[in-house]
Design a protein around this motif. Structure first.
Motif, PDB file in Angstrom:
ATOM      1  N   GLY A 194       4.248  29.837  46.614  1.00  0.00           N
ATOM      2  CA  GLY A 194       3.048  29.065  46.191  1.00  0.00           C
ATOM      3  C   GLY A 194       3.532  27.762  46.234  1.00  0.00           C
ATOM      4  N   ALA A 195       4.889  27.248  46.553  1.00  0.00           N
ATOM      5  CA  ALA A 195       5.019  25.865  46.180  1.00  0.00           C
ATOM      6  C   ALA A 195       4.157  24.805  47.256  1.00  0.00           C
ATOM      7  N   VAL A 196       3.822  23.661  46.719  1.00  0.00           N
ATOM      8  CA  VAL A 196       3.018  22.974  47.704  1.00  0.00           C
ATOM      9  C   VAL A 196       3.651  22.403  48.723  1.00  0.00           C
ATOM     10  N   ASP A 197       2.832  22.008  49.685  1.00  0.00           N
ATOM     11  CA  ASP A 197       3.258  21.369  51.055  1.00  0.00           C
ATOM     12  C   ASP A 197       4.008  20.194  50.997  1.00  0.00           C
ATOM     13  N   LEU A 198       3.602  19.004  50.069  1.00  0.00           N
ATOM     14  CA  LEU A 198       4.118  17.864  50.067  1.00  0.00           C
ATOM     15  C   LEU A 198       4.463  17.580  48.726  1.00  0.00           C
ATOM     16  N   ILE A 199       5.742  16.920  48.071  1.00  0.00           N
ATOM     17  CA  ILE A 199       5.956  16.447  47.073  1.00  0.00           C
ATOM     18  C   ILE A 199       6.336  14.960  47.127  1.00  0.00           C
ATOM     19  N   VAL A 200       5.572  14.174  46.301  1.00  0.00           N
ATOM     20  CA  VAL A 200       5.660  12.639  46.629  1.00  0.00           C
ATOM     21  C   VAL A 200       6.245  12.145  45.511  1.00  0.00           C
ATOM     22  N   ALA A 212      -5.885  12.511  50.198  1.00  0.00           N
ATOM     23  CA  ALA A 212      -4.333  11.931  49.939  1.00  0.00           C
ATOM     24  C   ALA A 212      -4.426  10.446  49.457  1.00  0.00           C
ATOM     25  N   GLN A 213      -4.976   9.759  50.170  1.00  0.00           N
ATOM     26  CA  GLN A 213      -5.007   8.335  50.132  1.00  0.00           C
ATOM     27  C   GLN A 213      -5.638   7.901  48.779  1.00  0.00           C
ATOM     28  N   GLU A 214      -6.756   8.518  48.509  1.00  0.00           N
ATOM     29  CA  GLU A 214      -7.257   8.451  46.936  1.00  0.00           C
ATOM     30  C   GLU A 214      -6.276   8.782  45.934  1.00  0.00           C
ATOM     31  N   ALA A 215      -5.379   9.747  45.900  1.00  0.00           N
ATOM     32  CA  ALA A 215      -4.451  10.247  44.977  1.00  0.00           C
ATOM     33  C   ALA A 215      -3.298   9.253  44.930  1.00  0.00           C
ATOM     34  N   LEU A 216      -2.971   8.456  46.100  1.00  0.00           N
ATOM     35  CA  LEU A 216      -1.898   7.813  46.250  1.00  0.00           C
ATOM     36  C   LEU A 216      -2.396   6.130  45.689  1.00  0.00           C
ATOM     37  N   ARG A 217      -3.427   6.094  45.298  1.00  0.00           N
ATOM     38  CA  ARG A 217      -4.177   4.550  44.824  1.00  0.00           C
ATOM     39  C   ARG A 217      -3.554   4.530  43.414  1.00  0.00           C
ATOM     40  N   VAL A 255       2.234  21.100  36.771  1.00  0.00           N
ATOM     41  CA  VAL A 255       1.302  20.197  36.038  1.00  0.00           C
ATOM     42  C   VAL A 255       1.859  20.355  34.652  1.00  0.00           C
ATOM     43  N   ALA A 256       2.095  21.499  34.025  1.00  0.00           N
ATOM     44  CA  ALA A 256       2.627  21.604  32.595  1.00  0.00           C
ATOM     45  C   ALA A 256       3.874  20.677  32.554  1.00  0.00           C
ATOM     46  N   GLN A 257       4.833  20.718  33.615  1.00  0.00           N
ATOM     47  CA  GLN A 257       5.821  19.720  33.632  1.00  0.00           C
ATOM     48  C   GLN A 257       5.604  18.408  33.716  1.00  0.00           C
ATOM     49  N   GLY A 258       4.359  17.754  33.809  1.00  0.00           N
ATOM     50  CA  GLY A 258       3.848  16.511  33.976  1.00  0.00           C
ATOM     51  C   GLY A 258       3.500  15.855  35.537  1.00  0.00           C
ATOM     52  N   CYS A 259       3.614  16.879  36.422  1.00  0.00           N
ATOM     53  CA  CYS A 259       3.353  16.286  37.883  1.00  0.00           C
ATOM     54  C   CYS A 259       1.698  16.385  38.014  1.00  0.00           C
ATOM     55  N   ARG A 260       1.351  15.474  38.913  1.00  0.00           N
ATOM     56  CA  ARG A 260      -0.042  15.463  39.283  1.00  0.00           C
ATOM     57  C   ARG A 260      -0.293  16.295  40.681  1.00  0.00           C
ATOM     58  N   ASP A 287      23.288   5.365  28.570  1.00  0.00           N
ATOM     59  CA  ASP A 287      24.086   4.920  29.663  1.00  0.00           C
ATOM     60  C   ASP A 287      23.681   4.952  30.895  1.00  0.00           C
ATOM     61  N   LEU A 288      22.521   4.688  31.266  1.00  0.00           N
ATOM     62  CA  LEU A 288      21.739   4.866  32.461  1.00  0.00           C
ATOM     63  C   LEU A 288      20.723   3.940  32.647  1.00  0.00           C
ATOM     64  N   TRP A 289      20.277   3.831  34.103  1.00  0.00           N
ATOM     65  CA  TRP A 289      19.047   3.252  34.500  1.00  0.00           C
ATOM     66  C   TRP A 289      17.875   4.179  34.478  1.00  0.00           C
ATOM     67  N   CYS A 290      16.942   3.955  33.715  1.00  0.00           N
ATOM     68  CA  CYS A 290      15.654   4.643  33.465  1.00  0.00           C
ATOM     69  C   CYS A 290      14.416   4.222  34.290  1.00  0.00           C
ATOM     70  N   PHE A 291      13.805   4.943  35.099  1.00  0.00           N
ATOM     71  CA  PHE A 291      12.432   4.657  35.745  1.00  0.00           C
ATOM     72  C   PHE A 291      11.332   5.764  35.278  1.00  0.00           C
ATOM     73  N   LYS A 292      10.455   5.053  35.220  1.00  0.00           N
ATOM     74  CA  LYS A 292       9.111   6.009  35.347  1.00  0.00           C
ATOM     75  C   LYS A 292       8.445   6.269  36.541  1.00  0.00           C
ATOM     76  N   THR A 293       8.349   7.502  36.939  1.00  0.00           N
ATOM     77  CA  THR A 293       8.150   7.893  38.317  1.00  0.00           C
ATOM     78  C   THR A 293       7.035   8.880  38.167  1.00  0.00           C
ATOM     79  N   ASP A 294       6.070   8.601  39.153  1.00  0.00           N
ATOM     80  CA  ASP A 294       5.175   9.391  39.578  1.00  0.00           C
ATOM     81  C   ASP A 294       5.289  10.611  40.360  1.00  0.00           C
ATOM     82  N   VAL A 295       4.967  11.893  40.110  1.00  0.00           N
ATOM     83  CA  VAL A 295       5.165  12.732  41.161  1.00  0.00           C
ATOM     84  C   VAL A 295       3.831  13.398  41.350  1.00  0.00           C
ATOM     85  N   LEU A 296       3.738  13.509  42.707  1.00  0.00           N
ATOM     86  CA  LEU A 296       2.232  13.953  43.286  1.00  0.00           C
ATOM     87  C   LEU A 296       2.609  15.147  44.144  1.00  0.00           C
ATOM     88  N   LEU A 297       1.928  16.161  43.696  1.00  0.00           N
ATOM     89  CA  LEU A 297       2.222  17.210  44.488  1.00  0.00           C
ATOM     90  C   LEU A 297       0.733  17.544  45.541  1.00  0.00           C
TER      91      LEU A 297
END
Length: 125
Positions: free
Chosen positions: A53-59, A120-125, A105-110, A73-83
């Motif tokens: 059931g895994a998605v086709d694309l993970i962005v 896809a373009q709409e979700a990437l805006r 989604v329960a792990q914070g992914c869109r 002791d590391l660099w931190c980024f805020k990352t959007d994960v779009l499935l």
């Protein structure tokens, strides 16, 4: 469905080349071929139960500038994960796809079901 997936991956390839994102394409139907006694034998690699059931694309995209976190002791980024699950106009998600999406989604992914490049373009805006 295949044409829509190809069009979306073309867009993602372009955006990846521009440094805007990185992505993975999940392909559960891995074909394994080898020559045995002069003949080509083909088999499909079995998918792990956890990947059904895994998605086709993970962005992945950075949505906030990185900063140093001295406590970790590391660099931190805020990352959007779009499935992105790609379907035809009338295609339906399977029960396995719905369960996988709920967990992600329960792990914070869109999560979206894309039936066109525009979805896809709409979700990437």
């Amino acid at each position: 469905e295949a044409d829509t997936l190809r069009t979306i991956t073309d867009l993602l390839d372009l955006q990846m080349a521009q440094g805007k994102l990185v992505y993975l394409r999940h392909n559960p139907s891995t074909v394994i071929s080898k020559v045995v006694r002069g003949k080509i034998k083909t088999a499909f690699k079995k998918v792990r139960q956890s990947q059904l059931g895994a998605v086709d694309l993970i962005v992945f995209r950075t949505i906030d500038a990185h900063h140093w976190n001295p406590g970790l002791d590391l660099w931190c980024f805020k990352t959007d994960v779009l499935l992105i699950e790609v379907k035809s106009k009338k295609g339906k998600t399977s029960k396995a796809q719905e369960r996988w999406a709920e967990r992600a989604v329960a792990q914070g992914c869109r999560y979206i079901v894309a039936r066109s490049l525009e979805d896809a373009q709409e979700a990437l805006r």
